[in-house]
Design a protein around this motif. Sequence first.
Motif, short mmCIF file in Angstrom:
data_model
loop_
_atom_site.label_atom_id
_atom_site.label_comp_id
_atom_site.label_asym_id
_atom_site.label_seq_id
_atom_site.Cartn_x
_atom_site.Cartn_y
_atom_site.Cartn_z
N MET A 1 -14.19 19.76 -23.76
CA MET A 1 -14.06 20.59 -22.46
C MET A 1 -15.23 21.21 -21.90
SD MET A 1 -12.24 24.23 -22.10
CE MET A 1 -10.24 23.50 -21.09
N PRO A 2 -15.86 20.63 -20.84
CA PRO A 2 -16.96 21.09 -19.77
C PRO A 2 -17.45 22.07 -18.86
CG PRO A 2 -15.98 19.38 -18.64
CD PRO A 2 -15.12 19.69 -20.08
N ILE A 3 -15.04 22.96 -18.87
CA ILE A 3 -15.42 24.39 -18.28
C ILE A 3 -15.07 25.37 -19.76
CG2 ILE A 3 -13.88 25.72 -16.60
CD1 ILE A 3 -14.76 23.56 -14.96
N ILE A 4 -16.13 25.70 -19.22
CA ILE A 4 -16.26 27.35 -20.49
C ILE A 4 -16.35 28.44 -19.96
CG2 ILE A 4 -17.58 28.50 -22.02
CD1 ILE A 4 -17.39 25.39 -22.32
N VAL A 5 -14.98 29.29 -20.65
CA VAL A 5 -14.59 30.53 -20.60
C VAL A 5 -14.92 31.32 -20.92
CG1 VAL A 5 -12.27 31.85 -20.13
CG2 VAL A 5 -12.04 29.72 -20.05
N ASN A 6 -16.21 32.31 -20.12
CA ASN A 6 -16.83 33.41 -20.67
C ASN A 6 -16.30 35.08 -20.03
OD1 ASN A 6 -19.00 31.77 -21.65
ND2 ASN A 6 -19.25 32.11 -19.39
N LEU A 7 -15.12 34.97 -20.07
CA LEU A 7 -14.94 36.05 -20.10
C LEU A 7 -14.34 36.92 -21.10
CD1 LEU A 7 -11.72 38.09 -18.79
CD2 LEU A 7 -10.39 36.61 -19.88
N ASP A 8 -14.95 36.41 -22.74
CA ASP A 8 -15.04 37.80 -23.53
C ASP A 8 -16.39 38.57 -23.45
OD1 ASP A 8 -16.00 35.20 -24.06
OD2 ASP A 8 -15.89 35.82 -26.38
N VAL A 9 -17.31 37.68 -22.31
CA VAL A 9 -18.88 38.24 -22.53
C VAL A 9 -18.59 39.27 -21.74
CG1 VAL A 9 -20.59 37.57 -21.60
CG2 VAL A 9 -19.98 36.05 -22.71
N MET A 10 -17.42 39.13 -20.30
CA MET A 10 -17.91 40.39 -19.30
C MET A 10 -16.90 41.25 -19.89
SD MET A 10 -19.32 38.93 -16.36
CE MET A 10 -18.76 40.27 -15.22
N LEU A 11 -15.42 40.74 -20.92
CA LEU A 11 -14.95 42.47 -21.10
C LEU A 11 -16.09 42.58 -21.95
CD1 LEU A 11 -11.99 40.84 -22.08
CD2 LEU A 11 -11.84 42.42 -20.79
N ALA A 12 -17.10 42.29 -22.52
CA ALA A 12 -17.73 43.02 -23.69
C ALA A 12 -18.86 43.80 -22.32
CB ALA A 12 -18.68 42.03 -24.37
N LYS A 13 -19.44 43.07 -21.63
CA LYS A 13 -20.29 44.21 -20.76
C LYS A 13 -19.56 45.01 -20.17
CE LYS A 13 -23.59 39.77 -19.18
NZ LYS A 13 -23.68 38.33 -18.21
N ARG A 14 -18.41 45.01 -19.21
CA ARG A 14 -17.73 45.72 -18.74
C ARG A 14 -17.36 46.75 -20.29
NH1 ARG A 14 -20.31 44.26 -15.43
NH2 ARG A 14 -19.61 43.29 -13.73
N LYS A 15 -17.43 46.66 -21.42
CA LYS A 15 -17.04 47.47 -22.03
C LYS A 15 -15.27 48.01 -21.77
CE LYS A 15 -21.29 49.73 -23.27
NZ LYS A 15 -22.31 50.15 -23.02
N MET A 16 -14.42 46.53 -22.05
CA MET A 16 -12.45 46.97 -21.65
C MET A 16 -12.67 45.64 -22.31
SD MET A 16 -10.81 45.46 -18.18
CE MET A 16 -12.05 47.11 -16.93
N SER A 17 -10.78 46.42 -23.17
CA SER A 17 -10.53 45.63 -24.46
C SER A 17 -9.11 44.73 -23.75
CB SER A 17 -9.68 46.49 -24.48
OG SER A 17 -8.29 47.27 -24.53
N VAL A 18 -8.87 43.70 -24.39
CA VAL A 18 -8.02 42.73 -23.79
C VAL A 18 -6.71 43.10 -23.03
CG1 VAL A 18 -7.38 40.89 -24.44
CG2 VAL A 18 -9.60 41.11 -25.04
N THR A 19 -6.62 44.03 -24.17
CA THR A 19 -4.80 44.84 -23.29
C THR A 19 -5.18 45.79 -22.48
OG1 THR A 19 -4.79 45.06 -25.78
CG2 THR A 19 -2.82 46.62 -24.09
#
Length: 66
Positions: A1-19
């Motif tokens: 899959m050539p589109i990579i989702v970096n949502l986990d990186v942004m969540l970590a940078k913002r110190k925000m949980s998935v919830t």
Amino acid sequence: MPIIVNLDVMLAKRKMSVTELSEKVGITLANVSNLKTGKAKAIRFSTLEAICKALECQPGDILEYR
């Protein structure tokens, strides 16, 4: 899959949980998890806009083409 989702990186940078993100954006925890793991096949612009607003970022910070 050539589109990579970096949502986990942004969540970590913002110190925000998935919830916390799912509550701010108004989508289910399962849908956020699907986006985060790259299992989602599509994303609505309105959802992407809400995620960018919640994380204070640009779409390019979340989505990457390789």
